[in-house]
Scaffold this motif. Structure first.
Motif, short mmCIF file in Angstrom:
data_model
loop_
_atom_site.label_atom_id
_atom_site.label_comp_id
_atom_site.label_asym_id
_atom_site.label_seq_id
_atom_site.Cartn_x
_atom_site.Cartn_y
_atom_site.Cartn_z
N LEU A 46 34.09 92.07 52.60
CA LEU A 46 34.07 91.98 51.14
C LEU A 46 34.95 90.83 50.66
N ALA A 47 36.12 90.71 51.24
CA ALA A 47 37.04 89.64 50.83
C ALA A 47 36.44 88.26 51.10
N ALA A 48 35.65 88.18 52.14
CA ALA A 48 35.08 86.88 52.50
C ALA A 48 33.76 86.59 51.79
N ARG A 49 32.98 87.65 51.47
CA ARG A 49 31.60 87.43 51.05
C ARG A 49 31.26 87.90 49.64
N SER A 50 32.09 88.74 49.00
CA SER A 50 31.74 89.33 47.71
C SER A 50 32.61 88.76 46.59
N ALA A 51 31.99 88.03 45.66
CA ALA A 51 32.75 87.48 44.53
C ALA A 51 33.34 88.59 43.67
N LEU A 52 32.59 89.67 43.49
CA LEU A 52 33.09 90.78 42.68
C LEU A 52 34.37 91.35 43.26
N TYR A 53 34.38 91.59 44.58
CA TYR A 53 35.56 92.23 45.17
C TYR A 53 36.72 91.25 45.36
N ARG A 54 36.46 89.99 45.56
CA ARG A 54 37.57 89.03 45.58
C ARG A 54 38.29 89.05 44.25
N GLU A 55 37.52 89.12 43.17
CA GLU A 55 38.11 89.17 41.83
C GLU A 55 38.87 90.48 41.62
N LYS A 56 38.29 91.60 42.04
CA LYS A 56 38.96 92.89 41.89
C LYS A 56 40.25 92.94 42.72
N PHE A 57 40.19 92.45 43.95
CA PHE A 57 41.38 92.46 44.79
C PHE A 57 42.50 91.63 44.15
N ALA A 58 42.14 90.47 43.61
CA ALA A 58 43.15 89.62 42.98
C ALA A 58 43.72 90.28 41.72
N ALA B 265 43.15 105.23 48.80
CA ALA B 265 43.70 105.85 47.59
C ALA B 265 44.46 104.86 46.73
N ASP B 266 44.92 103.75 47.31
CA ASP B 266 45.67 102.74 46.56
C ASP B 266 44.76 101.64 45.97
N LEU B 267 43.47 101.73 46.23
CA LEU B 267 42.54 100.70 45.77
C LEU B 267 41.82 101.14 44.50
N PRO B 268 41.39 100.20 43.69
CA PRO B 268 40.70 100.56 42.44
C PRO B 268 39.29 101.11 42.72
N PHE B 269 38.83 101.96 41.80
CA PHE B 269 37.46 102.44 41.87
C PHE B 269 36.49 101.34 41.44
N THR B 270 35.25 101.49 41.86
CA THR B 270 34.15 100.69 41.33
C THR B 270 33.33 101.60 40.43
N VAL C 262 33.24 110.06 45.80
CA VAL C 262 33.49 108.63 45.74
C VAL C 262 33.14 108.05 47.11
N TYR C 263 32.37 106.97 47.15
CA TYR C 263 31.85 106.44 48.41
C TYR C 263 32.32 105.01 48.67
N THR C 264 32.52 104.73 49.96
CA THR C 264 32.77 103.37 50.44
C THR C 264 31.83 103.10 51.61
N ALA C 265 31.09 102.00 51.52
CA ALA C 265 30.16 101.63 52.58
C ALA C 265 30.91 101.17 53.82
N LEU C 266 30.30 101.39 54.97
CA LEU C 266 30.81 100.88 56.25
C LEU C 266 29.67 100.14 56.94
N LEU D 263 32.81 99.49 47.33
CA LEU D 263 34.09 100.06 47.73
C LEU D 263 34.55 101.05 46.67
N ARG D 264 34.80 102.29 47.10
CA ARG D 264 35.29 103.36 46.20
C ARG D 264 34.43 103.47 44.94
N PHE D 265 33.16 103.63 45.13
CA PHE D 265 32.21 103.75 44.02
C PHE D 265 32.19 105.20 43.52
N ARG D 266 32.40 105.36 42.21
CA ARG D 266 32.38 106.69 41.61
C ARG D 266 30.93 107.11 41.37
N SER D 267 30.50 108.13 42.10
CA SER D 267 29.10 108.56 42.03
C SER D 267 28.81 109.40 40.80
#
Length: 447
Positions: free
Chosen positions: A36-48, A64-69, A301-305, A313-317
């Protein structure tokens, strides 16, 4: 075509020790976050924006320390960066298929798939359907929607073919008459559809085909697409009408067609795919992660693998579930759940949280003096009211006035005693409410 692991389970991973499953998840989570950090613009922005260092996400507990999507973020991402959003994490040339959500809570979400992603969807779906009693060599009548890019359409065909099942892809849009004619001609072993539509099909069978649904040899039903298939009254009705087992499955467009499936114990849907998905249960109000122990209730709440094109990542269903067990005689080690409604469908009546499916279950207890069908007619904005809920209930046609009065009093009293909520009941003629087809039943009608 894949091959099942055993007569009991599709994949060996379903019986793995939970500690071993967690080690696999930790390893694959690190890989997915780095991707995600390397390939997803959305998650690079969220991580920052949230100060997340991807290299420090080492275990599932770190989630648990990461933001929801949130769903609205995906809609905004799709609108700003068409066609598949800023969360597309594969090159467009790698995408070979696009699927869409039903769009019942807003604009459809579009999900891209690479060949690897399709294989994941098929594997997750096979595990769920195998638990539901579907087997290679079966013939399946397809009564989910086949149109609009819905995951109940083509992806279910792909899962069936992956399992060695013959899919008869008629689709719910063809209508009850067409589906039942195919049932009579093809004599399928298994059916897949939404629970209320399959019940409706069975109710129409004597009129359309001149015989009860149970005489056509269907062995097993897989029901999903809406809460309710696990309600005892709904299951008993389906099994009685079809003379077949009825088991639930659950999934969603953003991660796969289905990744929960009910086994022969019929007391909740197992989580089958710890190697392909992380499923957390959270308190929907606080966001706190809850342990999946017996009786725990919260939002999934789901995270893809290992996903490539549209990983989340941490998508609220917004699916609200109750944990019904943590072990099972079938040998599967994934905990079991029952979906009781959607967090965003919940009503608050004089401070009491209420899921419409709970009212549906209580009304179903009054069959045969009701058909079991009901709707809440909400004459208020939002989800909160101080007034009694207006509930319309289909009554049997042969009830006299005394019977109708007793039914109204019975339903109102049952809801009040069971849910601590006051309702006013209005009776309607049998089969006057619109029946579902390939769409989800909306138990709340806005007036």
């Amino acid at each position: 075509m894949a091959v099942p692991f055993s007569d009991r389970v599709w994949s060996e991973i379903e019986t793995i020790d939970p500690a071993d499953a967690r080690r696999i998840q930790d390893e694959r989570l690190q890989q997915q976050v780095a991707y995600l950090a390397a390939r997803s613009a959305l998650y690079r922005e969220k991580f920052a924006a949230h100060g997340v260092d991807p290299a420090r996400v080492r275990t599932v507990e770190d989630l648990a320390d990461l933001p929801f999507t949130e769903k609205h973020e995906l809609r905004e991402s799709l609108a700003s960066t068409p066609p598949l959003g800023a969360h597309l994490a594969a090159d467009r040339s790698e995408v070979v298929q696009v699927q869409a959500s039903s769009g019942t809570t807003g604009s459809p979400s579009y999900v891209g798939l690479t060949p690897s992603d399709i294989q994941q969807w098929c594997e997750m779906g096979a595990r769920a359907l195998y638990a539901n009693g579907f087997r290679p060599g079966d013939w399946m009548l397809h009564a989910l929607g086949m149109s609009k890019g819905f995951v109940g359409g083509l992806p279910v065909v792909q899962i069936a073919q992956y399992m060695g099942i013959v899919d008869i892809p008629v689709g719910a849009e063809a209508g009850a008459d067409r589906l039942l004619r195919v049932l009579a001609d093809q004599r399928p072993d298994i059916l897949i559809g939404t629970p209320y539509f399959l019940a409706y099909l069975a109710e129409q069978t004597p009129e359309v085909l001149g015989a009860a649904a149970s005489t056509f040899g269907v062995r097993a039903l897989s029901v999903g697409g809406e809460p309710g298939g696990g309600l005892p009254a709904v299951r008993d009705k389906l099994q009685g009408l079809w003379g077949a087992t009825s088991r639930e499955m659950l999934g969603g467009t953003d991660f796969g067609v289905m990744y929960w499936g009910e086994c022969e114990a019929q007391d909740g849907m197992h989580f089958h795919s710890p190697d392909l998905l992380v499923a957390e249960i959270i308190d929907p109000e606080t966001g706190e992660v809850l342990a999946p122990t017996d009786g725990a209730e919260g939002e999934l709440v789901y995270t893809a693998l290992g996903r490539q094109a549209s990983p989340l990542l941490r998508f609220r269903s917004r699916d609200n579930v109750v944990v019904t067990g943590t072990d099972c005689a079938c040998g599967r080690t994934g905990y079991k759940i029952r979906c009781v409604g959607r967090t965003d469908d919940m009503l608050i009546v004089r401070g009491i949280n209420l899921f419409p499916s709970a009212v549906k279950q209580l009304v179903s207890e009054f069959v045969p003096v009701t058909t079991g069908e009901m709707r809440i007619r909400a004459d208020f904005e939002g989800h909160t009211t101080q007034k009694p809920l207006h509930v319309v209930v289909e009554a049997a046609d042969d009830l006299d006035e005394a019977g109708r009065a007793a039914l109204v009093a019975g339903v109102e009293g049952r809801v009040r005693s069971a849910l601590n909520v006051k309702v006013t009941v209005e009776l309607l003629p049998a089969f006057s409410l619109k029946r579902p087809d390939h769409v989800k039943v909306q138990l709340v009608e806005r007036v």
